[in-house]
Design a protein around this motif. Structure first.
Motif, mmCIF file in Angstrom:
data_model
loop_
_atom_site.group_PDB
_atom_site.id
_atom_site.type_symbol
_atom_site.label_atom_id
_atom_site.label_comp_id
_atom_site.label_asym_id
_atom_site.label_seq_id
_atom_site.Cartn_x
_atom_site.Cartn_y
_atom_site.Cartn_z
ATOM 1 N N LEU A 62 73.592 91.984 -47.834
ATOM 2 C CA LEU A 62 72.662 92.695 -48.704
ATOM 3 C C LEU A 62 71.261 92.098 -48.632
ATOM 4 N N ASN A 63 71.184 90.784 -48.507
ATOM 5 C CA ASN A 63 69.872 90.134 -48.363
ATOM 6 C C ASN A 63 69.167 90.640 -47.110
ATOM 7 N N GLU A 64 69.914 90.750 -46.010
ATOM 8 C CA GLU A 64 69.331 91.280 -44.771
ATOM 9 C C GLU A 64 68.939 92.751 -44.934
ATOM 10 N N ILE A 65 69.775 93.512 -45.628
ATOM 11 C CA ILE A 65 69.496 94.936 -45.833
ATOM 12 C C ILE A 65 68.209 95.124 -46.625
ATOM 13 N N PHE A 66 68.057 94.377 -47.719
ATOM 14 C CA PHE A 66 66.844 94.521 -48.533
ATOM 15 C C PHE A 66 65.604 94.071 -47.772
ATOM 16 N N THR A 67 65.751 93.054 -46.935
ATOM 17 C CA THR A 67 64.615 92.613 -46.113
ATOM 18 C C THR A 67 64.200 93.710 -45.143
ATOM 19 N N LYS A 68 65.186 94.391 -44.559
ATOM 20 C CA LYS A 68 64.877 95.477 -43.630
ATOM 21 C C LYS A 68 64.230 96.659 -44.355
ATOM 22 N N ILE A 69 64.689 96.931 -45.572
ATOM 23 C CA ILE A 69 64.053 97.997 -46.354
ATOM 24 C C ILE A 69 62.594 97.656 -46.606
ATOM 25 N N LEU A 70 62.340 96.426 -47.031
ATOM 26 C CA LEU A 70 60.976 95.988 -47.316
ATOM 27 C C LEU A 70 60.095 96.100 -46.084
ATOM 28 N N ASN A 71 60.601 95.639 -44.945
ATOM 29 C CA ASN A 71 59.809 95.694 -43.707
ATOM 30 C C ASN A 71 59.539 97.134 -43.277
ATOM 31 N N SER A 72 60.550 97.989 -43.402
ATOM 32 C CA SER A 72 60.370 99.376 -42.966
ATOM 33 C C SER A 72 59.385 100.113 -43.859
ATOM 34 N N VAL A 73 59.380 99.787 -45.160
ATOM 35 C CA VAL A 73 58.427 100.419 -46.074
ATOM 36 C C VAL A 73 57.006 99.950 -45.771
#
Length: 544
Positions: free
Chosen positions: A211-222
Protein backbone atom coordinates in the motif's frame (compact mmCIF):
# COMPACT_ATOMS: atom_id res chain seq x y z
CA UNK A 1 -17.58 -30.08 -41.46
CA UNK A 2 -21.20 -28.84 -41.20
CA UNK A 3 -21.38 -25.06 -41.70
CA UNK A 4 -22.15 -23.20 -38.48
CA UNK A 5 -25.57 -21.89 -39.54
CA UNK A 6 -26.68 -25.32 -40.81
CA UNK A 7 -25.42 -27.08 -37.70
CA UNK A 8 -27.10 -24.49 -35.50
CA UNK A 9 -30.40 -24.99 -37.32
CA UNK A 10 -30.29 -28.77 -36.81
CA UNK A 11 -29.38 -28.27 -33.16
CA UNK A 12 -32.26 -25.87 -32.63
CA UNK A 13 -34.68 -28.33 -34.29
CA UNK A 14 -33.45 -31.16 -32.05
CA UNK A 15 -33.86 -29.12 -28.89
CA UNK A 16 -37.27 -27.90 -30.03
CA UNK A 17 -38.32 -31.55 -30.45
CA UNK A 18 -37.23 -32.29 -26.88
CA UNK A 19 -39.30 -29.35 -25.63
CA UNK A 20 -42.29 -30.55 -27.66
CA UNK A 21 -42.22 -34.04 -26.14
CA UNK A 22 -41.79 -32.57 -22.68
CA UNK A 23 -45.00 -30.54 -23.11
CA UNK A 24 -47.29 -33.61 -23.40
CA UNK A 25 -49.64 -34.06 -20.50
CA UNK A 26 -51.79 -31.56 -18.63
CA UNK A 27 -49.82 -32.00 -15.39
CA UNK A 28 -46.48 -31.26 -17.05
CA UNK A 29 -46.79 -27.46 -17.40
CA UNK A 30 -44.04 -26.58 -14.92
CA UNK A 31 -41.80 -29.39 -16.15
CA UNK A 32 -42.34 -28.28 -19.76
CA UNK A 33 -41.48 -24.68 -18.91
CA UNK A 34 -38.25 -25.75 -17.21
CA UNK A 35 -37.26 -27.97 -20.14
CA UNK A 36 -37.93 -25.15 -22.62
CA UNK A 37 -35.84 -22.75 -20.54
CA UNK A 38 -33.03 -25.32 -20.28
CA UNK A 39 -32.99 -26.16 -23.99
CA UNK A 40 -33.00 -22.47 -24.93
CA UNK A 41 -30.03 -21.80 -22.66
CA UNK A 42 -28.23 -24.92 -23.90
CA UNK A 43 -28.69 -23.88 -27.52
CA UNK A 44 -27.27 -20.41 -26.83
CA UNK A 45 -24.23 -21.84 -25.04
CA UNK A 46 -23.44 -24.39 -27.77
CA UNK A 47 -24.01 -21.83 -30.55
CA UNK A 48 -21.67 -19.32 -28.89
CA UNK A 49 -19.07 -22.03 -28.23
CA UNK A 50 -19.04 -22.88 -31.94
CA UNK A 51 -18.76 -19.22 -32.95
CA UNK A 52 -15.76 -18.65 -30.69
CA UNK A 53 -13.60 -20.74 -33.01
CA UNK A 54 -14.69 -18.49 -35.88
CA UNK A 55 -13.73 -15.29 -34.05
CA UNK A 56 -10.03 -15.81 -33.44
CA UNK A 57 -9.14 -12.57 -35.24
CA UNK A 58 -11.93 -10.50 -33.66
CA UNK A 59 -11.02 -9.95 -29.98
CA UNK A 60 -14.18 -7.96 -29.18
CA UNK A 61 -16.52 -10.62 -30.57
CA UNK A 62 -14.53 -13.39 -28.91
CA UNK A 63 -14.76 -11.65 -25.54
CA UNK A 64 -18.50 -11.04 -26.08
CA UNK A 65 -19.08 -14.73 -26.77
CA UNK A 66 -17.07 -15.90 -23.76
CA UNK A 67 -18.92 -13.43 -21.56
CA UNK A 68 -22.27 -14.56 -22.97
CA UNK A 69 -21.46 -18.21 -22.27
CA UNK A 70 -20.47 -17.32 -18.71
CA UNK A 71 -23.80 -15.51 -18.33
CA UNK A 72 -25.56 -18.70 -19.50
CA UNK A 73 -24.05 -20.50 -16.50
CA UNK A 74 -25.42 -18.02 -13.95
CA UNK A 75 -26.88 -20.86 -11.90
CA UNK A 76 -23.86 -23.15 -12.25
CA UNK A 77 -21.19 -21.16 -10.37
CA UNK A 78 -18.27 -23.51 -11.05
CA UNK A 79 -18.87 -23.32 -14.81
CA UNK A 80 -19.42 -19.55 -14.66
CA UNK A 81 -16.11 -19.15 -12.86
CA UNK A 82 -14.35 -21.38 -15.39
CA UNK A 83 -15.52 -19.24 -18.31
CA UNK A 84 -14.79 -15.93 -16.58
CA UNK A 85 -11.33 -17.29 -15.74
CA UNK A 86 -10.82 -18.12 -19.43
CA UNK A 87 -11.94 -14.61 -20.35
CA UNK A 88 -9.41 -13.19 -17.91
CA UNK A 89 -6.61 -15.24 -19.48
CA UNK A 90 -7.72 -13.97 -22.89
CA UNK A 91 -7.42 -10.36 -21.70
CA UNK A 92 -4.02 -11.00 -20.14
CA UNK A 93 -2.83 -12.35 -23.48
CA UNK A 94 -3.86 -9.02 -25.06
CA UNK A 95 -2.36 -6.95 -22.20
CA UNK A 96 -5.85 -5.72 -21.29
CA UNK A 97 -5.06 -5.66 -17.60
CA UNK A 98 -8.04 -3.59 -16.44
CA UNK A 99 -10.50 -6.01 -18.06
CA UNK A 100 -8.59 -9.05 -16.77
CA UNK A 101 -8.74 -7.58 -13.25
CA UNK A 102 -12.49 -7.03 -13.58
CA UNK A 103 -12.95 -10.72 -14.44
CA UNK A 104 -11.06 -11.82 -11.33
CA UNK A 105 -12.95 -9.29 -9.17
CA UNK A 106 -16.23 -10.77 -10.44
CA UNK A 107 -15.03 -14.25 -9.51
CA UNK A 108 -14.07 -12.99 -6.05
CA UNK A 109 -17.50 -11.35 -5.66
CA UNK A 110 -19.23 -14.62 -6.61
CA UNK A 111 -17.09 -16.56 -4.12
CA UNK A 112 -17.81 -13.95 -1.42
CA UNK A 113 -21.55 -14.20 -2.14
CA UNK A 114 -21.57 -17.95 -1.41
CA UNK A 115 -19.23 -17.62 1.56
CA UNK A 116 -21.55 -15.03 3.08
CA UNK A 117 -24.45 -17.41 2.52
CA UNK A 118 -22.65 -20.40 4.06
CA UNK A 119 -20.33 -18.79 6.60
CA UNK A 120 -21.32 -15.35 7.86
CA UNK A 121 -18.17 -13.84 9.40
CA UNK A 122 -17.63 -10.23 10.47
CA UNK A 123 -14.25 -10.21 8.70
CA UNK A 124 -15.51 -11.50 5.36
CA UNK A 125 -17.20 -9.32 2.75
CA UNK A 126 -20.98 -9.22 3.06
CA UNK A 127 -21.38 -10.88 -0.31
CA UNK A 128 -21.17 -9.20 -3.69
CA UNK A 129 -22.61 -5.93 -2.36
CA UNK A 130 -19.30 -5.13 -0.62
CA UNK A 131 -17.59 -5.28 -4.02
CA UNK A 132 -19.73 -2.52 -5.54
CA UNK A 133 -17.32 0.13 -4.25
CA UNK A 134 -14.62 -1.62 -6.31
CA UNK A 135 -16.75 -2.32 -9.37
CA UNK A 136 -20.50 -1.56 -9.51
CA UNK A 137 -21.00 -4.32 -12.09
CA UNK A 138 -20.26 -6.98 -9.45
CA UNK A 139 -23.90 -6.61 -8.38
CA UNK A 140 -24.47 -9.16 -11.17
CA UNK A 141 -23.09 -11.82 -8.85
CA UNK A 142 -25.64 -11.23 -6.07
CA UNK A 143 -27.87 -14.26 -5.56
CA UNK A 144 -30.98 -12.12 -5.14
CA UNK A 145 -30.53 -11.08 -8.78
CA UNK A 146 -30.96 -14.70 -9.91
CA UNK A 147 -34.25 -16.50 -10.34
CA UNK A 148 -32.81 -19.72 -8.93
CA UNK A 149 -30.37 -20.31 -6.12
CA UNK A 150 -28.12 -23.14 -5.19
CA UNK A 151 -29.33 -25.52 -2.49
CA UNK A 152 -28.34 -23.95 0.81
CA UNK A 153 -27.11 -27.31 2.12
CA UNK A 154 -24.65 -27.82 -0.73
CA UNK A 155 -21.21 -26.38 -0.03
CA UNK A 156 -19.15 -25.97 -3.18
CA UNK A 157 -15.49 -26.89 -2.48
CA UNK A 158 -14.20 -24.06 -4.67
CA UNK A 159 -15.75 -21.43 -2.44
CA UNK A 160 -13.35 -21.06 0.47
CA UNK A 161 -11.72 -18.17 2.28
CA UNK A 162 -8.38 -19.14 0.76
CA UNK A 163 -9.87 -18.97 -2.74
CA UNK A 164 -11.29 -15.52 -2.01
CA UNK A 165 -7.93 -14.22 -0.80
CA UNK A 166 -6.17 -15.71 -3.82
CA UNK A 167 -8.58 -14.02 -6.24
CA UNK A 168 -8.35 -10.67 -4.49
CA UNK A 169 -4.55 -10.81 -4.48
CA UNK A 170 -4.48 -11.69 -8.19
CA UNK A 171 -6.76 -8.78 -9.00
CA UNK A 172 -4.43 -6.37 -7.19
CA UNK A 173 -1.47 -7.42 -9.34
CA UNK A 174 -3.53 -6.87 -12.50
CA UNK A 175 -4.85 -3.53 -11.29
CA UNK A 176 -1.30 -2.32 -10.69
CA UNK A 177 -0.40 -3.38 -14.22
CA UNK A 178 -3.34 -1.25 -15.41
CA UNK A 179 -2.18 1.76 -13.31
CA UNK A 180 -5.46 1.53 -11.39
CA UNK A 181 -3.79 2.02 -8.03
CA UNK A 182 -6.83 3.57 -6.36
CA UNK A 183 -8.89 0.45 -7.11
CA UNK A 184 -6.10 -1.75 -5.76
CA UNK A 185 -6.35 0.20 -2.50
CA UNK A 186 -10.08 -0.58 -2.34
CA UNK A 187 -9.40 -4.28 -2.83
CA UNK A 188 -6.99 -4.22 0.11
CA UNK A 189 -9.86 -2.93 2.28
CA UNK A 190 -11.46 -6.37 1.80
CA UNK A 191 -8.24 -8.35 2.34
CA UNK A 192 -6.85 -6.70 5.47
CA UNK A 193 -9.80 -7.50 7.81
CA UNK A 194 -9.42 -11.20 6.99
CA UNK A 195 -5.70 -11.19 7.81
CA UNK A 196 -6.43 -9.25 11.00
CA UNK A 197 -9.02 -11.85 12.04
CA UNK A 198 -6.44 -14.61 11.41
CA UNK A 199 -3.65 -12.64 13.19
CA UNK A 200 -1.52 -13.09 10.10
CA UNK A 201 0.94 -10.27 10.73
CA UNK A 202 3.38 -11.38 8.06
CA UNK A 203 0.69 -10.92 5.39
CA UNK A 204 -0.44 -7.67 7.01
CA UNK A 205 3.10 -6.30 6.86
CA UNK A 206 3.28 -7.16 3.17
CA UNK A 207 -0.11 -5.57 2.52
CA UNK A 208 0.85 -2.30 4.16
CA UNK A 209 4.23 -2.30 2.44
CA UNK A 210 2.51 -2.71 -0.92
CA UNK A 211 0.00 0.00 0.00
CA UNK A 212 2.89 2.36 0.71
CA UNK A 213 4.19 1.75 -2.82
CA UNK A 214 0.69 2.16 -4.26
CA UNK A 215 0.13 5.53 -2.58
CA UNK A 216 3.56 6.71 -3.71
CA UNK A 217 2.68 5.81 -7.29
CA UNK A 218 -0.64 7.63 -7.01
CA UNK A 219 1.15 10.73 -5.73
CA UNK A 220 3.74 10.61 -8.52
CA UNK A 221 1.15 10.05 -11.24
CA UNK A 222 -0.96 12.98 -10.00
CA UNK A 223 2.04 15.29 -9.85
CA UNK A 224 3.28 14.40 -13.33
CA UNK A 225 -0.10 13.68 -14.97
CA UNK A 226 1.50 10.51 -16.28
CA UNK A 227 -1.52 8.17 -16.45
CA UNK A 228 -3.66 7.68 -19.53
CA UNK A 229 -6.36 5.06 -19.04
CA UNK A 230 -7.75 4.64 -22.52
CA UNK A 231 -9.31 6.13 -25.63
CA UNK A 232 -12.96 5.61 -26.49
CA UNK A 233 -14.70 5.31 -29.85
CA UNK A 234 -18.31 4.87 -30.89
CA UNK A 235 -18.56 2.07 -33.48
CA UNK A 236 -21.81 1.59 -35.41
CA UNK A 237 -22.44 -1.34 -37.77
CA UNK A 238 -24.72 -1.20 -40.82
CA UNK A 239 -25.44 -3.95 -43.33
CA UNK A 240 -26.64 -7.56 -43.45
CA UNK A 241 -23.06 -8.82 -43.66
CA UNK A 242 -22.71 -8.01 -39.94
CA UNK A 243 -25.57 -10.38 -39.03
CA UNK A 244 -26.39 -9.83 -35.31
CA UNK A 245 -24.30 -6.64 -35.18
CA UNK A 246 -26.33 -4.90 -37.91
CA UNK A 247 -27.79 -1.62 -36.64
CA UNK A 248 -26.05 -1.80 -33.27
CA UNK A 249 -23.77 0.81 -31.73
CA UNK A 250 -20.96 0.09 -29.28
CA UNK A 251 -18.44 2.05 -27.28
CA UNK A 252 -14.98 0.55 -27.76
CA UNK A 253 -12.28 1.06 -25.14
CA UNK A 254 -8.89 1.21 -26.85
CA UNK A 255 -5.41 1.19 -25.27
CA UNK A 256 -4.15 4.54 -23.94
CA UNK A 257 -3.61 6.88 -26.92
CA UNK A 258 -5.18 5.15 -29.94
CA UNK A 259 -5.61 7.38 -32.97
CA UNK A 260 -8.56 7.23 -35.33
CA UNK A 261 -6.41 5.81 -38.13
CA UNK A 262 -5.21 2.98 -35.88
CA UNK A 263 -8.65 1.70 -34.90
CA UNK A 264 -9.84 2.22 -38.47
CA UNK A 265 -7.04 0.01 -39.81
CA UNK A 266 -7.65 -2.61 -37.12
CA UNK A 267 -11.36 -2.92 -37.87
CA UNK A 268 -10.69 -2.98 -41.61
CA UNK A 269 -8.29 -5.87 -41.12
CA UNK A 270 -10.75 -7.83 -38.96
CA UNK A 271 -13.80 -7.51 -41.18
CA UNK A 272 -12.05 -7.65 -44.53
CA UNK A 273 -10.70 -11.03 -43.46
CA UNK A 274 -14.13 -12.09 -42.21
CA UNK A 275 -15.84 -11.05 -45.46
CA UNK A 276 -12.94 -12.41 -47.54
CA UNK A 277 -12.90 -9.13 -49.46
CA UNK A 278 -11.12 -5.79 -49.17
CA UNK A 279 -13.79 -4.00 -51.21
CA UNK A 280 -16.93 -4.95 -49.32
CA UNK A 281 -16.27 -2.80 -46.23
CA UNK A 282 -16.74 0.98 -46.18
CA UNK A 283 -15.71 3.25 -43.29
CA UNK A 284 -17.79 6.30 -42.32
CA UNK A 285 -15.58 8.75 -40.40
CA UNK A 286 -17.93 11.71 -39.92
CA UNK A 287 -20.30 11.85 -36.95
CA UNK A 288 -23.48 12.74 -38.84
CA UNK A 289 -26.57 10.58 -38.36
CA UNK A 290 -26.59 7.76 -40.93
CA UNK A 291 -29.61 7.52 -43.22
CA UNK A 292 -29.87 3.74 -43.53
CA UNK A 293 -32.26 3.99 -46.49
CA UNK A 294 -29.49 5.56 -48.58
CA UNK A 295 -26.92 2.83 -47.94
CA UNK A 296 -26.03 0.23 -50.54
CA UNK A 297 -26.49 -3.10 -48.78
CA UNK A 298 -24.14 -4.81 -51.18
CA UNK A 299 -21.60 -3.33 -48.78
CA UNK A 300 -20.97 -3.34 -45.06
CA UNK A 301 -20.54 0.00 -43.27
CA UNK A 302 -18.76 0.90 -40.06
CA UNK A 303 -19.08 4.39 -38.59
CA UNK A 304 -16.24 5.40 -36.27
CA UNK A 305 -16.54 8.44 -33.99
CA UNK A 306 -14.22 9.55 -31.20
CA UNK A 307 -16.09 10.06 -27.92
CA UNK A 308 -15.27 11.35 -24.45
CA UNK A 309 -16.65 10.31 -21.06
CA UNK A 310 -19.54 12.60 -20.16
CA UNK A 311 -20.36 14.01 -16.73
CA UNK A 312 -22.81 16.71 -15.74
CA UNK A 313 -21.66 19.60 -13.53
CA UNK A 314 -22.57 17.85 -10.28
CA UNK A 315 -20.70 14.69 -11.29
CA UNK A 316 -17.63 16.73 -12.18
CA UNK A 317 -17.57 18.13 -8.65
CA UNK A 318 -17.65 14.59 -7.28
CA UNK A 319 -14.93 13.41 -9.67
CA UNK A 320 -12.07 15.91 -9.36
CA UNK A 321 -9.24 13.52 -10.30
CA UNK A 322 -8.19 11.98 -13.61
CA UNK A 323 -8.68 8.53 -12.12
CA UNK A 324 -12.24 9.25 -10.99
CA UNK A 325 -13.10 10.47 -14.48
CA UNK A 326 -11.93 7.19 -15.99
CA UNK A 327 -13.51 4.75 -13.56
CA UNK A 328 -17.15 3.64 -13.39
CA UNK A 329 -18.13 5.53 -16.56
CA UNK A 330 -21.25 4.72 -18.54
CA UNK A 331 -22.03 7.91 -20.49
CA UNK A 332 -20.13 9.33 -23.43
CA UNK A 333 -20.45 12.38 -25.63
CA UNK A 334 -19.47 13.53 -29.08
CA UNK A 335 -20.22 16.79 -30.86
CA UNK A 336 -21.23 17.37 -34.47
CA UNK A 337 -20.91 20.90 -35.91
CA UNK A 338 -23.55 21.85 -38.46
CA UNK A 339 -25.19 24.79 -40.18
CA UNK A 340 -28.68 25.42 -41.41
CA UNK A 341 -27.38 25.31 -44.99
CA UNK A 342 -26.26 21.69 -44.59
CA UNK A 343 -22.53 22.36 -44.31
CA UNK A 344 -20.55 21.19 -41.30
CA UNK A 345 -18.44 24.31 -40.76
CA UNK A 346 -19.75 27.87 -40.98
CA UNK A 347 -17.73 30.82 -42.25
CA UNK A 348 -18.73 32.82 -39.17
CA UNK A 349 -19.39 31.90 -35.54
CA UNK A 350 -22.87 33.47 -35.85
CA UNK A 351 -23.93 30.60 -38.13
CA UNK A 352 -22.20 27.73 -36.33
CA UNK A 353 -24.57 25.30 -34.59
CA UNK A 354 -23.51 22.23 -32.64
CA UNK A 355 -25.28 18.97 -31.87
CA UNK A 356 -24.12 17.16 -28.72
CA UNK A 357 -24.97 13.45 -28.65
CA UNK A 358 -24.88 11.70 -25.27
CA UNK A 359 -24.70 7.90 -25.26
CA UNK A 360 -25.32 5.49 -22.39
CA UNK A 361 -23.92 1.96 -22.42
CA UNK A 362 -25.21 -1.24 -20.85
CA UNK A 363 -22.66 -1.29 -18.03
CA UNK A 364 -19.71 0.71 -16.70
CA UNK A 365 -16.13 0.86 -17.92
CA UNK A 366 -13.85 -0.77 -17.02
CA UNK A 367 -15.76 -4.02 -17.36
CA UNK A 368 -15.08 -7.64 -18.29
CA UNK A 369 -15.38 -6.64 -21.95
CA UNK A 370 -13.71 -3.88 -23.95
CA UNK A 371 -16.83 -2.92 -25.85
CA UNK A 372 -20.26 -2.21 -24.42
CA UNK A 373 -23.57 -1.88 -26.23
CA UNK A 374 -25.18 1.56 -26.47
CA UNK A 375 -28.63 1.31 -24.87
CA UNK A 376 -29.72 4.95 -24.78
CA UNK A 377 -29.07 8.14 -26.72
CA UNK A 378 -30.24 11.74 -26.59
CA UNK A 379 -29.20 14.93 -28.32
CA UNK A 380 -28.77 18.57 -27.32
CA UNK A 381 -28.66 21.25 -30.03
CA UNK A 382 -26.74 24.45 -29.25
CA UNK A 383 -27.49 27.70 -31.07
CA UNK A 384 -24.51 29.73 -32.33
CA UNK A 385 -24.35 31.94 -29.25
CA UNK A 386 -24.78 28.95 -26.91
CA UNK A 387 -22.01 27.20 -28.81
CA UNK A 388 -19.74 30.24 -28.37
CA UNK A 389 -20.53 30.51 -24.66
CA UNK A 390 -19.57 26.86 -24.21
CA UNK A 391 -16.34 27.41 -26.18
CA UNK A 392 -15.31 30.25 -23.85
CA UNK A 393 -16.31 28.30 -20.73
CA UNK A 394 -14.27 25.29 -21.84
CA UNK A 395 -11.25 27.53 -22.42
CA UNK A 396 -11.66 29.03 -18.95
CA UNK A 397 -11.97 25.56 -17.39
CA UNK A 398 -8.78 24.42 -19.12
CA UNK A 399 -6.89 27.47 -17.81
CA UNK A 400 -8.31 27.03 -14.32
CA UNK A 401 -7.25 23.38 -14.29
CA UNK A 402 -3.68 24.39 -15.11
CA UNK A 403 -3.67 27.16 -12.49
CA UNK A 404 -4.80 24.72 -9.79
CA UNK A 405 -2.28 22.04 -10.66
CA UNK A 406 0.27 21.59 -7.91
CA UNK A 407 3.06 21.66 -8.84
CA UNK A 408 2.36 23.53 -12.10
CA UNK A 409 2.97 21.69 -15.36
CA UNK A 410 4.74 24.20 -17.59
CA UNK A 411 4.32 22.14 -20.75
CA UNK A 412 0.54 21.78 -20.61
CA UNK A 413 0.14 25.33 -19.26
CA UNK A 414 1.89 26.74 -22.33
CA UNK A 415 -0.23 24.61 -24.66
CA UNK A 416 -3.44 26.02 -23.19
CA UNK A 417 -2.06 29.57 -23.24
CA UNK A 418 -1.09 29.28 -26.89
CA UNK A 419 -4.68 28.50 -27.79
CA UNK A 420 -5.95 31.42 -25.73
CA UNK A 421 -3.74 34.46 -26.25
CA UNK A 422 -1.53 34.07 -29.32
CA UNK A 423 -2.92 36.14 -32.19
CA UNK A 424 -2.26 33.55 -34.88
CA UNK A 425 -4.37 30.97 -33.02
CA UNK A 426 -6.75 33.16 -31.07
CA UNK A 427 -9.37 33.83 -33.77
CA UNK A 428 -12.16 32.23 -31.73
CA UNK A 429 -12.51 34.52 -28.66
CA UNK A 430 -11.93 37.69 -30.68
CA UNK A 431 -14.48 36.76 -33.35
CA UNK A 432 -16.97 35.67 -30.70
CA UNK A 433 -16.63 39.01 -28.94
CA UNK A 434 -17.02 41.09 -32.10
CA UNK A 435 -19.90 39.10 -33.56
CA UNK A 436 -22.13 38.69 -30.53
CA UNK A 437 -21.26 41.64 -28.28
CA UNK A 438 -21.11 43.92 -31.33
CA UNK A 439 -24.68 42.85 -32.21
CA UNK A 440 -25.99 42.33 -28.70
CA UNK A 441 -29.47 43.62 -29.55
CA UNK A 442 -30.02 40.58 -31.79
CA UNK A 443 -29.59 38.01 -29.01
CA UNK A 444 -31.31 37.27 -25.67
CA UNK A 445 -30.00 39.56 -22.93
CA UNK A 446 -29.30 36.71 -20.51
CA UNK A 447 -27.08 34.98 -23.07
CA UNK A 448 -25.22 38.22 -23.83
CA UNK A 449 -24.63 38.69 -20.11
CA UNK A 450 -23.37 35.12 -19.74
CA UNK A 451 -21.03 35.53 -22.72
CA UNK A 452 -19.68 38.84 -21.43
CA UNK A 453 -18.94 37.35 -18.01
CA UNK A 454 -17.25 34.39 -19.67
CA UNK A 455 -15.02 36.63 -21.78
CA UNK A 456 -14.06 38.69 -18.73
CA UNK A 457 -13.14 35.52 -16.86
CA UNK A 458 -11.09 34.36 -19.84
CA UNK A 459 -9.05 37.59 -19.92
CA UNK A 460 -8.35 37.49 -16.17
CA UNK A 461 -7.39 33.81 -16.23
CA UNK A 462 -5.11 34.41 -19.22
CA UNK A 463 -3.33 37.18 -17.26
CA UNK A 464 -2.96 34.90 -14.25
CA UNK A 465 -1.69 32.02 -16.37
CA UNK A 466 0.82 34.22 -18.22
CA UNK A 467 2.14 35.45 -14.85
CA UNK A 468 2.43 31.86 -13.59
CA UNK A 469 4.26 30.82 -16.74
CA UNK A 470 6.77 33.62 -16.17
CA UNK A 471 7.77 32.01 -12.87
CA UNK A 472 8.35 28.65 -14.59
CA UNK A 473 10.29 29.48 -17.76
CA UNK A 474 14.00 29.08 -18.38
CA UNK A 475 16.29 31.61 -20.09
CA UNK A 476 15.67 30.15 -23.56
CA UNK A 477 11.90 30.80 -23.26
CA UNK A 478 12.03 34.55 -22.53
CA UNK A 479 11.09 35.46 -26.10
CA UNK A 480 8.12 33.07 -26.01
CA UNK A 481 7.02 34.59 -22.69
CA UNK A 482 7.14 38.04 -24.28
CA UNK A 483 4.84 36.81 -27.07
CA UNK A 484 2.38 35.45 -24.50
CA UNK A 485 2.36 38.74 -22.58
CA UNK A 486 1.79 40.73 -25.78
CA UNK A 487 -0.99 38.36 -26.83
CA UNK A 488 -2.73 38.66 -23.45
CA UNK A 489 -2.52 42.45 -23.61
CA UNK A 490 -3.90 42.53 -27.17
CA UNK A 491 -6.73 40.20 -26.17
CA UNK A 492 -7.72 42.53 -23.33
CA UNK A 493 -7.60 45.60 -25.59
CA UNK A 494 -9.77 43.96 -28.24
CA UNK A 495 -12.29 42.81 -25.66
CA UNK A 496 -12.33 46.29 -24.07
CA UNK A 497 -12.88 48.05 -27.41
CA UNK A 498 -15.63 45.72 -28.55
CA UNK A 499 -17.45 45.97 -25.24
CA UNK A 500 -17.29 49.78 -25.44
CA UNK A 501 -18.58 49.72 -29.01
CA UNK A 502 -21.46 47.56 -27.93
CA UNK A 503 -22.33 50.01 -25.15
CA UNK A 504 -21.13 47.63 -22.45
CA UNK A 505 -18.91 48.51 -19.49
CA UNK A 506 -15.51 46.89 -19.06
CA UNK A 507 -14.36 47.91 -15.60
CA UNK A 508 -10.85 47.34 -14.29
CA UNK A 509 -10.04 48.21 -10.70
CA UNK A 510 -6.61 49.90 -10.33
CA UNK A 511 -4.02 48.81 -7.81
CA UNK A 512 -4.57 49.97 -4.23
CA UNK A 513 -1.27 51.78 -3.95
CA UNK A 514 0.58 48.69 -2.82
CA UNK A 515 3.21 46.59 -4.66
CA UNK A 516 2.02 43.76 -6.86
CA UNK A 517 1.68 40.44 -4.99
CA UNK A 518 4.42 37.86 -5.26
CA UNK A 519 3.90 35.09 -7.78
CA UNK A 520 5.56 32.02 -6.27
CA UNK A 521 4.97 28.29 -6.41
CA UNK A 522 3.24 27.01 -3.28
CA UNK A 523 5.19 24.38 -1.31
CA UNK A 524 4.15 20.84 -2.19
CA UNK A 525 1.64 19.24 0.17
CA UNK A 526 -1.01 16.56 -0.01
CA UNK A 527 -4.67 17.60 -0.16
CA UNK A 528 -6.16 18.41 3.27
CA UNK A 529 -2.80 17.69 4.88
CA UNK A 530 -1.52 19.78 7.80
CA UNK A 531 1.78 18.00 8.29
CA UNK A 532 5.08 19.82 8.63
CA UNK A 533 6.17 21.11 5.25
CA UNK A 534 7.62 24.54 5.93
CA UNK A 535 11.05 25.57 7.19
CA UNK A 536 11.95 24.67 10.76
CA UNK A 537 9.33 21.94 11.08
CA UNK A 538 6.32 24.26 10.69
CA UNK A 539 3.21 23.93 8.55
CA UNK A 540 3.42 25.41 5.07
CA UNK A 541 3.00 29.18 5.31
CA UNK A 542 3.58 32.49 3.52
CA UNK A 543 4.70 35.61 5.33
CA UNK A 544 2.62 38.51 4.04
Amino acid sequence: MIPILTGARFLRQSLATISKYASHGEDQVEFSRNVEHLTSRLFAIIRDSIQISESENDPEMRADLMHRIASGYTHAPDLRIAWIESLSHFHVGNSSWAEAAQCIIHIAALVAEYLFKLKNSHALPKGARDFCMISPSTAEEALENKKEQEDEDVEVPTFTEATLLKMLSRSIQMLKQADMFETANLVYKLIIPIYEKNHNYVKLARCHGDLNEIFTKILNSVQHQSRIFGTYYRIAFYGNFFEELDGKEYIYKEPKITRLGEIQDRLKSIYSAKFKSDDRLKIITDSKAVDVSKLDFNFAYIQITAVQPYFDKEELKERPTVYQRNFNISRFIFSTPFTQTGKSQAESVKDQFKRKTILKVENQFPYMKKRLLVVDKHEIVLTPIENSIETIENRCDALQSELRHNPPNGKTLQQVLQGSVLTSINVGPVEICREFLGNSDQYPSEQIHKLREGLKALVFKCDEAVLLNKSLITADQIEFQSELETGAKNLRNIMHADCAQAGLDWTEVPAHGVPAPDCVIAPLSRDNHLGNGGAGGHNNFYNW
